[in-house]
Design a protein around this motif. Structure first.
Motif, PDB file in Angstrom:
ATOM      1  N   CYS A  62      -4.674 -19.110  26.889  1.00  0.00           N
ATOM      2  CA  CYS A  62      -3.978 -18.532  28.192  1.00  0.00           C
ATOM      3  C   CYS A  62      -2.340 -17.835  26.643  1.00  0.00           C
ATOM      4  O   CYS A  62      -1.570 -16.892  27.328  1.00  0.00           O
ATOM      5  N   LEU A  63      -2.055 -18.330  25.706  1.00  0.00           N
ATOM      6  CA  LEU A  63      -1.021 -18.070  25.408  1.00  0.00           C
ATOM      7  C   LEU A  63      -1.944 -17.901  23.758  1.00  0.00           C
ATOM      8  O   LEU A  63      -3.219 -18.320  23.389  1.00  0.00           O
ATOM      9  N   ARG A  64      -1.326 -16.646  22.838  1.00  0.00           N
ATOM     10  CA  ARG A  64      -2.059 -16.485  21.553  1.00  0.00           C
ATOM     11  C   ARG A  64      -1.659 -17.659  20.455  1.00  0.00           C
ATOM     12  O   ARG A  64      -0.929 -18.425  21.078  1.00  0.00           O
ATOM     13  N   ALA A  65      -2.103 -17.991  19.623  1.00  0.00           N
ATOM     14  CA  ALA A  65      -2.119 -19.424  18.788  1.00  0.00           C
ATOM     15  C   ALA A  65      -1.222 -19.060  17.414  1.00  0.00           C
ATOM     16  O   ALA A  65      -1.753 -19.352  16.691  1.00  0.00           O
ATOM     17  N   GLU A  66      -0.227 -17.426  17.356  1.00  0.00           N
ATOM     18  CA  GLU A  66      -0.243 -17.405  16.274  1.00  0.00           C
ATOM     19  C   GLU A  66       1.276 -18.325  15.622  1.00  0.00           C
ATOM     20  O   GLU A  66       1.740 -18.337  14.652  1.00  0.00           O
ATOM     21  N   GLU A  67       1.602 -18.807  17.086  1.00  0.00           N
ATOM     22  CA  GLU A  67       2.683 -20.319  16.757  1.00  0.00           C
ATOM     23  C   GLU A  67       2.171 -21.731  16.802  1.00  0.00           C
ATOM     24  O   GLU A  67       1.262 -21.546  17.468  1.00  0.00           O
ATOM     25  N   THR A  68       2.829 -22.832  16.135  1.00  0.00           N
ATOM     26  CA  THR A  68       2.065 -23.830  16.303  1.00  0.00           C
ATOM     27  C   THR A  68       2.648 -24.273  18.016  1.00  0.00           C
ATOM     28  O   THR A  68       3.633 -23.590  18.471  1.00  0.00           O
TER      29      THR A  68
ATOM     30  N   ARG B 160       9.276 -14.191  31.351  1.00  0.00           N
ATOM     31  CA  ARG B 160       9.186 -13.150  30.946  1.00  0.00           C
ATOM     32  C   ARG B 160       9.359 -12.896  29.910  1.00  0.00           C
ATOM     33  O   ARG B 160       8.449 -12.347  29.237  1.00  0.00           O
ATOM     34  N   GLY B 161      10.443 -12.139  29.374  1.00  0.00           N
ATOM     35  CA  GLY B 161      10.782 -12.842  27.682  1.00  0.00           C
ATOM     36  C   GLY B 161      10.256 -13.192  26.915  1.00  0.00           C
ATOM     37  O   GLY B 161       9.862 -13.342  25.632  1.00  0.00           O
ATOM     38  N   PHE B 162       9.825 -14.915  27.008  1.00  0.00           N
ATOM     39  CA  PHE B 162       9.147 -15.426  26.304  1.00  0.00           C
ATOM     40  C   PHE B 162       7.241 -14.877  26.021  1.00  0.00           C
ATOM     41  O   PHE B 162       6.319 -15.085  24.694  1.00  0.00           O
ATOM     42  N   LEU B 163       6.889 -14.958  27.225  1.00  0.00           N
ATOM     43  CA  LEU B 163       5.534 -13.879  27.017  1.00  0.00           C
ATOM     44  C   LEU B 163       5.490 -12.888  26.538  1.00  0.00           C
ATOM     45  O   LEU B 163       4.193 -12.870  26.281  1.00  0.00           O
ATOM     46  N   GLU B 164       6.827 -11.932  26.417  1.00  0.00           N
ATOM     47  CA  GLU B 164       6.472 -10.262  25.842  1.00  0.00           C
ATOM     48  C   GLU B 164       5.712 -11.446  24.092  1.00  0.00           C
ATOM     49  O   GLU B 164       6.210 -11.767  23.732  1.00  0.00           O
ATOM     50  N   GLY B 165       4.656 -10.475  24.270  1.00  0.00           N
ATOM     51  CA  GLY B 165       3.514 -11.157  23.054  1.00  0.00           C
ATOM     52  C   GLY B 165       2.943 -12.141  22.828  1.00  0.00           C
ATOM     53  O   GLY B 165       2.044 -12.202  21.692  1.00  0.00           O
ATOM     54  N   ARG B 166       3.441 -13.165  23.387  1.00  0.00           N
ATOM     55  CA  ARG B 166       2.798 -14.358  23.679  1.00  0.00           C
ATOM     56  C   ARG B 166       1.615 -14.611  24.524  1.00  0.00           C
ATOM     57  O   ARG B 166       1.349 -15.348  23.866  1.00  0.00           O
ATOM     58  N   GLN B 167       1.696 -13.610  25.040  1.00  0.00           N
ATOM     59  CA  GLN B 167       0.502 -13.869  26.887  1.00  0.00           C
ATOM     60  C   GLN B 167      -0.435 -13.482  25.851  1.00  0.00           C
ATOM     61  O   GLN B 167      -0.683 -12.231  25.052  1.00  0.00           O
ATOM     62  N   ARG B 168      -2.061 -14.254  25.688  1.00  0.00           N
ATOM     63  CA  ARG B 168      -2.717 -13.805  26.107  1.00  0.00           C
ATOM     64  C   ARG B 168      -3.505 -12.015  26.267  1.00  0.00           C
ATOM     65  O   ARG B 168      -3.058 -12.314  27.214  1.00  0.00           O
ATOM     66  N   GLY B 169      -3.721 -11.460  25.597  1.00  0.00           N
ATOM     67  CA  GLY B 169      -3.660  -9.642  25.451  1.00  0.00           C
ATOM     68  C   GLY B 169      -2.675  -9.041  25.519  1.00  0.00           C
ATOM     69  O   GLY B 169      -3.059  -7.723  25.428  1.00  0.00           O
ATOM     70  N   GLN B 170      -1.321  -9.422  24.911  1.00  0.00           N
ATOM     71  CA  GLN B 170      -0.481  -8.695  24.766  1.00  0.00           C
ATOM     72  C   GLN B 170      -0.404  -8.381  23.434  1.00  0.00           C
ATOM     73  O   GLN B 170      -0.380  -9.104  22.341  1.00  0.00           O
ATOM     74  N   ARG B 171      -0.304  -6.854  22.756  1.00  0.00           N
ATOM     75  CA  ARG B 171       0.200  -6.937  21.205  1.00  0.00           C
ATOM     76  C   ARG B 171       1.819  -7.211  20.974  1.00  0.00           C
ATOM     77  O   ARG B 171       2.687  -7.485  21.809  1.00  0.00           O
TER      78      ARG B 171
END
Length: 197
Positions: free
Chosen positions: A145-151, A186-197
């Motif tokens: 659901c969330l990208r894993a670039e951060e812990t 929504r601001g938190f999800l910008e770039g963190r949600q899977r499928g977003q760049r």
């Protein structure tokens, strides 16, 4: 109160003493919270306090260690709608903070002045609660659901940290500008949600 409601203690006298001790610690500070006042607020004798804990420091240390926010009331069951789940989390987290704002504003400086009360690694109950929150974010990453670039802890702090700061800082100063939780999520999800760049 959320933070004071979930002592996991079988002995009602110990629970009452710890609750009274924390309330007075927050109201009067470590030096002002006397064993006599703690016992009186708990409705027991000072001798009972000493029998149960031995000292004011031991009572307050144990009470601080056992503070445990009921994260089960804050964390959502995953519904498949990530934005809705995070909005649920932020709404309940903010409610918990606001319900305990006065306590937090007064208690945190006392813990900073008296590190012996929190211990070297911080209050155990709060650490356990935060671990549960971090596990929730790890699960979001595991389910992609969330990208894993951060812990998971970085993600949790990025979402919830501003709410904590808002309640403590702005609330202490009596400033309450409008705040849009949905826009925050929504601001938190910008770039963190899977499928977003």
């Amino acid at each position: 109160m959320y933070l004071l409601s979930s002592f996991e203690e079988a002995d009602a006298t110990r629970t009452t003493l710890m609750r009274s001790g924390l309330e007075l610690l927050a109201e009067k500070g470590y030096k002002g919270a006397t064993t006599r006042e703690i016992a009186a607020r708990a409705g027991v004798s000072e001798v009972t306090l000493f029998r149960q804990f031995g000292s004011k420091e031991a009572l307050l240390h144990e009470a601080v260690q056992k503070l445990h926010p009921p994260v089960e009331q804050v964390l959502p069951r995953l519904s498949g709608n990530l934005e809705a789940d995070l909005l649920y989390l932020t709404e309940r987290y903010l409610q918990m903070l606001e319900a305990n704002q006065g306590l937090l504003v007064r208690l945190l400086p006392e813990l900073a002045r008296h590190p012996e009360l929190r211990g070297e690694t911080g209050p155990l109950g709060l650490r356990k609660a935060m671990s549960r929150v971090f596990e929730f974010f790890a699960e979001l990453q595991k389910q992609a659901c969330l990208r894993a670039e951060e812990t998971p802890s970085q993600a949790a702090i990025a979402l919830l940290g501003p709410l904590f700061a808002r309640v403590l800082m702005l609330g202490a100063m009596g400033i309450q500008p409008p705040f849009d939780l949905q826009a925050h999520v929504r601001g938190f999800l910008e770039g963190r949600q899977r499928g977003q760049r």
